[in-house]
Design an enzyme around this catalytic site. Structure first.
Site, PDB file in Angstrom:
ATOM      1  CE  LYS A 105      -4.050  -2.045   2.204  1.00 26.52           C
ATOM      2  NZ  LYS A 105      -5.083  -1.595   1.258  1.00 26.52           N
ATOM      3  CE  LYS A 158       8.105  -8.100  20.398  1.00 30.95           C
ATOM      4  NZ  LYS A 158       8.615  -6.756  20.182  1.00 30.95           N
ATOM      5  CB  SER A 187      11.382 -10.593  20.807  1.00 35.51           C
ATOM      6  OG  SER A 187      12.723 -10.507  20.460  1.00 35.51           O
ATOM      7  NE  ARG A 226      11.518   1.742  12.875  1.00 32.45           N
ATOM      8  CZ  ARG A 226      12.357   1.055  13.647  1.00 32.45           C
ATOM      9  NH1 ARG A 226      13.594   0.848  13.266  1.00 32.45           N
ATOM     10  NH2 ARG A 226      11.941   0.562  14.799  1.00 32.45           N
ATOM     11  CD  GLU A 268       4.870  -0.819  16.615  1.00 27.24           C
ATOM     12  OE1 GLU A 268       4.607  -0.602  17.794  1.00 27.24           O
ATOM     13  OE2 GLU A 268       6.012  -1.155  16.214  1.00 27.24           O
TER      14      GLU A 268
HETATM   15  P1  0O2 Z   1      11.845  -2.987  18.809  1.00 28.92           P
HETATM   16  O1  0O2 Z   1      13.072  -3.783  18.993  1.00 28.92           O
HETATM   17  O2  0O2 Z   1      12.064  -1.785  17.903  1.00 28.92           O
HETATM   18  O3  0O2 Z   1      10.639  -3.790  18.395  1.00 28.92           O
HETATM   19  P2  0O2 Z   1       4.461  -2.133  23.940  1.00 28.92           P
HETATM   20  O4  0O2 Z   1       5.465  -2.431  25.034  1.00 28.92           O
HETATM   21  O5  0O2 Z   1       5.068  -2.275  22.543  1.00 28.92           O
HETATM   22  O6  0O2 Z   1       3.205  -2.908  24.071  1.00 28.92           O
HETATM   23  P3  0O2 Z   1       4.691   0.635  24.053  1.00 28.92           P
HETATM   24  O7  0O2 Z   1       6.095   0.602  24.526  1.00 28.92           O
HETATM   25  O8  0O2 Z   1       3.759   1.598  24.700  1.00 28.92           O
HETATM   26  O9  0O2 Z   1       3.976  -0.722  24.129  1.00 28.92           O
HETATM   27  O10 0O2 Z   1       4.689   0.885  22.485  1.00 28.92           O
HETATM   28  P4  0O2 Z   1       5.210   2.143  21.712  1.00 28.92           P
HETATM   29  O11 0O2 Z   1       5.417   3.306  22.594  1.00 28.92           O
HETATM   30  O12 0O2 Z   1       4.236   2.312  20.576  1.00 28.92           O
HETATM   31  O13 0O2 Z   1       6.631   1.680  21.201  1.00 28.92           O
HETATM   32  C1  0O2 Z   1       6.811   0.541  20.448  1.00 28.92           C
HETATM   33  C2  0O2 Z   1       8.057   0.637  19.568  1.00 28.92           C
HETATM   34  O14 0O2 Z   1       8.351   1.983  19.216  1.00 28.92           O
HETATM   35  C3  0O2 Z   1       9.330   0.124  20.210  1.00 28.92           C
HETATM   36  O15 0O2 Z   1       9.411  -1.258  20.051  1.00 28.92           O
HETATM   37  C4  0O2 Z   1      10.409   0.874  19.420  1.00 28.92           C
HETATM   38  O16 0O2 Z   1      10.587   0.289  18.132  1.00 28.92           O
HETATM   39  C5  0O2 Z   1       9.761   2.219  19.238  1.00 28.92           C
HETATM   40  N1  0O2 Z   1      10.063   3.115  20.372  1.00 28.92           N
HETATM   41  C6  0O2 Z   1       9.204   3.534  21.325  1.00 28.92           C
HETATM   42  N2  0O2 Z   1       9.807   4.334  22.199  1.00 28.92           N
HETATM   43  C7  0O2 Z   1      11.084   4.447  21.806  1.00 28.92           C
HETATM   44  C8  0O2 Z   1      12.227   5.156  22.317  1.00 28.92           C
HETATM   45  O17 0O2 Z   1      12.159   5.842  23.322  1.00 28.92           O
HETATM   46  N3  0O2 Z   1      13.398   5.014  21.634  1.00 28.92           N
HETATM   47  C9  0O2 Z   1      13.509   4.256  20.514  1.00 28.92           C
HETATM   48  N4  0O2 Z   1      14.704   4.180  19.911  1.00 28.92           N
HETATM   49  N5  0O2 Z   1      12.465   3.553  20.022  1.00 28.92           N
HETATM   50  C10 0O2 Z   1      11.270   3.646  20.643  1.00 28.92           C
HETATM   51  P5  0O2 Z   1      10.288  -2.163  21.022  1.00 28.92           P
HETATM   52  O18 0O2 Z   1       9.560  -3.440  21.171  1.00 28.92           O
HETATM   53  O19 0O2 Z   1      10.658  -1.422  22.257  1.00 28.92           O
HETATM   54  O20 0O2 Z   1      11.598  -2.388  20.247  1.00 28.92           O
END
Ligand code: 0O2
Length: 227
Positions: A42, A67, A71, A99, A161
């Site tokens: 899309k 994922k 994890s 992304r 996501e």
């Molecule tokens: P990865 O390795 O990238 O997958 P959740 O715990 O997912 O249910 P949360 O934390 O409220 O809920 O979700 P949110 O805020 O939407 O963030 C999910 C993802 O966004 C993260 O996945 C990161 O990829 C990114 N992200 C969020 N906050 C930050 C941050 O402060 N710094 C960076 N670099 N990335 C962030 P994961 O699973 O943490 O990691």
């Protein structure tokens, strides 16, 4: 599925053979891969249309990821959820991740709106860390969407996501991510403070780049109309 099967899943990150044995889990991962393909296409379609009709590409690049099994199990345990496929589908909305990196901030919102307007896409959750950045300086627009996938014998709804960012936001997040996952970092506080400072700098830079881009677009439009 049984608890020991999940143990096998946890060990299976690097073993395709082992995963293939886990029939229902492997099927679920295949559904998520299909959902990623749907959403990625899309965005690619939108980018293609912009490229032909407006002579520019709002999307710089797209990265996708599924994922890792380990994890998934770690997150289920952390959230005190049962180790079951049902728990995964009902509670974990980041198994399929996509992304989308844009050049300009306005493109992020344009691309998100154009995706959400499509009649097979349902918005489940929206987190706007651009309008409201996180304490550490993190900025991105996050969407959880529900997308249908059409299999030979059924239609399934899957969650994906979507993270939309500018190039600068992505550069920042990649570096900050390293800090989060390094166990023993010296000067962690100083690094976090400098990252917060840089986050402000790139917010200003994104804004300046957007302004310049808008000025160039406006000039092109005026030239087209012979003004
Ligand atoms: P990865 O390795 O990238 O997958 P959740 O715990 O997912 O249910 P949360 O934390 O409220 O809920 O979700 P949110 O805020 O939407 O963030 C999910 C993802 O966004 C993260 O996945 C990161 O990829 C990114 N992200 C969020 N906050 C930050 C941050 O402060 N710094 C960076 N670099 N990335 C962030 P994961 O699973 O943490 O990691």
């Amino acid at each position: 599925m049984r608890e020991e099967d999940f143990k096998k899943i946890e060990d299976a990150d690097n073993s395709v053979e082992l995963l293939a044995e886990m029939g229902p889990f492997a099927d679920l991962m295949m559904y998520y891969r299909c959902a990623i393909m749907e959403v990625e296409t899309k965005f690619r379609v939108l980018n293609e249309q912009f490229s032909v009709q407006y002579n520019r590409n709002p999307i710089e690049s797209i990265n996708t990821r599924l994922k890792k099994p380990s994890s998934i199990v770690e997150k289920l345990n952390r959230k005190k959820l049962p180790l079951s496929l049902k728990a995964i589908e009902e509670n974990m909305f980041d198994i399929a991740g996509i992304r989308v990196i844009c050049s300009f901030e306005e493109d992020i919102y344009t691309m998100a709106d154009l995706l959400l307007q499509q009649d097979d896409i349902l918005l489940v959750e929206r987190k706007d860390y651009i309008k409201e950045p996180k304490e550490n300086g993190y900025r991105s627009l996050h969407l959880i969407v529900d997308v249908p996938i059409f299999l030979s014998n059924e239609k399934r709804h899957m969650k994906v996501e979507v993270q939309l960012r500018t190039i600068a936001m992505d550069f920042w997040a990649s570096l900050e991510h390293k800090l989060k996952y390094k166990k023993h970092v010296q000067n962690a506080e100083e690094i976090a403070a400098r990252l917060r400072m840089v986050a402000d700098v790139i917010t200003e830079m994104d804004q300046a780049m957007q302004d310049i881009h808008n000025m160039i677009e406006l000039r092109d439009e005026m030239e087209e109309h012979g003004e």
